[in-house]
Motif scaffolding. Structure first.
Motif, PDB file in Angstrom:
ATOM      1  N   LEU A   4       1.416  -1.329   0.232  1.00  0.00           N
ATOM      2  CA  LEU A   4      -0.135   0.171   0.252  1.00  0.00           C
ATOM      3  C   LEU A   4       0.471   1.543   0.257  1.00  0.00           C
ATOM      4  CD1 LEU A   4      -3.004  -0.775   2.640  1.00  0.00           C
ATOM      5  CD2 LEU A   4      -3.054  -1.453   0.132  1.00  0.00           C
ATOM      6  N   GLU A   6       0.299   5.162   0.337  1.00  0.00           N
ATOM      7  CA  GLU A   6       0.079   6.872   0.166  1.00  0.00           C
ATOM      8  C   GLU A   6       0.494   7.974  -0.040  1.00  0.00           C
ATOM      9  OE1 GLU A   6      -0.074   4.406   4.855  1.00  0.00           O
ATOM     10  OE2 GLU A   6       1.420   5.330   3.235  1.00  0.00           O
ATOM     11  N   CYS A  22      -4.536   6.059  -1.503  1.00  0.00           N
ATOM     12  CA  CYS A  22      -3.643   4.579  -1.559  1.00  0.00           C
ATOM     13  C   CYS A  22      -4.148   3.582  -1.976  1.00  0.00           C
ATOM     14  CB  CYS A  22      -4.414   4.415   0.272  1.00  0.00           C
ATOM     15  SG  CYS A  22      -3.410   2.548   0.419  1.00  0.00           S
ATOM     16  N   TRP A  36      -8.145   3.726   7.042  1.00  0.00           N
ATOM     17  CA  TRP A  36      -7.678   5.002   6.965  1.00  0.00           C
ATOM     18  C   TRP A  36      -7.787   4.976   8.965  1.00  0.00           C
ATOM     19  CZ3 TRP A  36      -4.183   6.933   3.910  1.00  0.00           C
ATOM     20  CH2 TRP A  36      -4.508   7.120   2.545  1.00  0.00           C
ATOM     21  N   CYS A  95      -2.788   3.902   5.643  1.00  0.00           N
ATOM     22  CA  CYS A  95      -3.825   2.920   4.703  1.00  0.00           C
ATOM     23  C   CYS A  95      -3.643   1.418   5.251  1.00  0.00           C
ATOM     24  CB  CYS A  95      -2.962   3.170   3.421  1.00  0.00           C
ATOM     25  SG  CYS A  95      -4.075   2.121   1.990  1.00  0.00           S
TER      26      CYS A  95
END
Length: 115
Positions: A4, A6, A22, A36, A95
Protein backbone atom coordinates in the motif's frame (compact mmCIF):
# COMPACT_ATOMS: atom_id res chain seq x y z
CA UNK A 1 1.28 -9.86 -0.25
CA UNK A 2 -0.43 -6.47 -0.64
CA UNK A 3 1.65 -3.32 -0.78
CA UNK A 4 0.00 0.00 0.00
CA UNK A 5 1.35 3.41 -0.96
CA UNK A 6 -0.20 6.57 0.48
CA UNK A 7 -0.11 10.07 -0.90
CA UNK A 8 -1.69 13.43 -0.21
CA UNK A 9 -0.64 14.37 3.30
CA UNK A 10 0.63 17.82 4.20
CA UNK A 11 0.11 20.99 6.19
CA UNK A 12 -3.22 22.81 6.19
CA UNK A 13 -4.90 25.46 8.29
CA UNK A 14 -7.85 24.64 10.51
CA UNK A 15 -11.04 24.54 8.46
CA UNK A 16 -9.20 23.47 5.35
CA UNK A 17 -9.31 20.26 3.33
CA UNK A 18 -6.95 17.50 2.28
CA UNK A 19 -7.42 14.37 0.23
CA UNK A 20 -5.46 11.20 0.98
CA UNK A 21 -5.10 8.42 -1.55
CA UNK A 22 -3.81 4.89 -1.23
CA UNK A 23 -2.87 2.60 -4.09
CA UNK A 24 -2.84 -1.17 -3.60
CA UNK A 25 -0.40 -3.39 -5.45
CA UNK A 26 -2.95 -6.03 -6.36
CA UNK A 27 -6.53 -6.24 -7.47
CA UNK A 28 -9.01 -4.82 -4.99
CA UNK A 29 -11.22 -7.81 -5.76
CA UNK A 30 -9.13 -9.87 -3.31
CA UNK A 31 -9.30 -7.18 -0.63
CA UNK A 32 -12.25 -7.26 1.74
CA UNK A 33 -11.66 -4.06 3.66
CA UNK A 34 -9.67 -0.91 2.96
CA UNK A 35 -9.44 2.07 5.19
CA UNK A 36 -7.49 4.60 7.16
CA UNK A 37 -6.11 4.69 10.67
CA UNK A 38 -4.19 7.48 12.34
CA UNK A 39 -1.73 7.86 15.18
CA UNK A 40 -1.02 11.11 16.96
CA UNK A 41 2.11 11.58 19.09
CA UNK A 42 1.79 9.78 22.40
CA UNK A 43 -1.48 8.12 21.42
CA UNK A 44 -2.53 4.72 20.14
CA UNK A 45 -3.36 4.08 16.52
CA UNK A 46 -7.08 4.55 15.96
CA UNK A 47 -9.61 3.82 13.24
CA UNK A 48 -10.59 6.78 11.08
CA UNK A 49 -12.73 5.17 8.39
CA UNK A 50 -13.12 1.82 6.65
CA UNK A 51 -14.98 0.61 3.57
CA UNK A 52 -15.77 -2.97 2.61
CA UNK A 53 -16.20 -4.75 -0.71
CA UNK A 54 -19.89 -3.77 -0.80
CA UNK A 55 -19.05 -0.09 -0.18
CA UNK A 56 -20.37 -0.20 3.37
CA UNK A 57 -18.55 2.46 5.37
CA UNK A 58 -17.76 3.01 9.02
CA UNK A 59 -16.35 6.18 10.56
CA UNK A 60 -14.92 7.22 13.88
CA UNK A 61 -17.36 9.47 15.71
CA UNK A 62 -14.78 12.26 15.74
CA UNK A 63 -14.66 12.49 11.94
CA UNK A 64 -18.22 11.59 10.95
CA UNK A 65 -19.73 14.29 8.78
CA UNK A 66 -16.32 15.79 7.98
CA UNK A 67 -14.45 12.92 6.31
CA UNK A 68 -15.56 10.77 3.38
CA UNK A 69 -14.00 7.47 2.38
CA UNK A 70 -14.35 6.09 -1.13
CA UNK A 71 -12.99 3.15 -3.05
CA UNK A 72 -12.15 2.67 -6.73
CA UNK A 73 -12.03 -1.06 -7.35
CA UNK A 74 -10.89 -0.68 -10.97
CA UNK A 75 -7.93 1.47 -9.91
CA UNK A 76 -7.18 -0.54 -6.73
CA UNK A 77 -7.40 2.67 -4.70
CA UNK A 78 -9.03 4.04 -1.59
CA UNK A 79 -9.30 7.75 -0.84
CA UNK A 80 -10.14 9.85 2.19
CA UNK A 81 -11.56 13.32 1.64
CA UNK A 82 -10.99 15.35 4.79
CA UNK A 83 -12.94 18.59 5.19
CA UNK A 84 -13.31 21.04 8.07
CA UNK A 85 -10.01 19.86 9.46
CA UNK A 86 -9.20 20.54 13.10
CA UNK A 87 -5.85 20.72 14.91
CA UNK A 88 -6.78 17.50 16.71
CA UNK A 89 -6.79 15.72 13.33
CA UNK A 90 -3.01 16.11 13.26
CA UNK A 91 -1.48 12.64 13.03
CA UNK A 92 0.27 10.16 10.80
CA UNK A 93 -2.41 8.55 8.64
CA UNK A 94 -1.96 4.91 7.64
CA UNK A 95 -3.68 3.11 4.81
CA UNK A 96 -5.02 -0.32 5.77
CA UNK A 97 -6.19 -3.35 3.82
CA UNK A 98 -7.45 -6.79 4.79
CA UNK A 99 -7.09 -9.61 2.32
CA UNK A 100 -7.52 -13.32 3.00
CA UNK A 101 -7.63 -12.65 6.76
CA UNK A 102 -4.26 -10.86 6.68
CA UNK A 103 -3.75 -7.18 7.58
CA UNK A 104 -1.58 -4.87 5.52
CA UNK A 105 -0.37 -1.34 6.27
CA UNK A 106 1.13 1.51 4.36
CA UNK A 107 4.10 3.44 5.68
CA UNK A 108 1.98 6.42 6.67
CA UNK A 109 1.61 10.03 5.59
CA UNK A 110 1.77 13.05 7.89
CA UNK A 111 -1.22 15.36 8.20
CA UNK A 112 -0.68 18.55 10.18
CA UNK A 113 -3.49 21.00 10.88
CA UNK A 114 -2.44 24.40 12.22
CA UNK A 115 -4.70 26.53 14.37
Amino acid sequence: QVQLVESGGGLVQAGGSLRLSCAASESSLSINYMGWYRQAPGKQRELVAVIDSEDTTNYAASVKGRFTISRDVAENMVSLQMDSLKPEDTAVYYCYAESNWLDYWGEGTQVTVSS
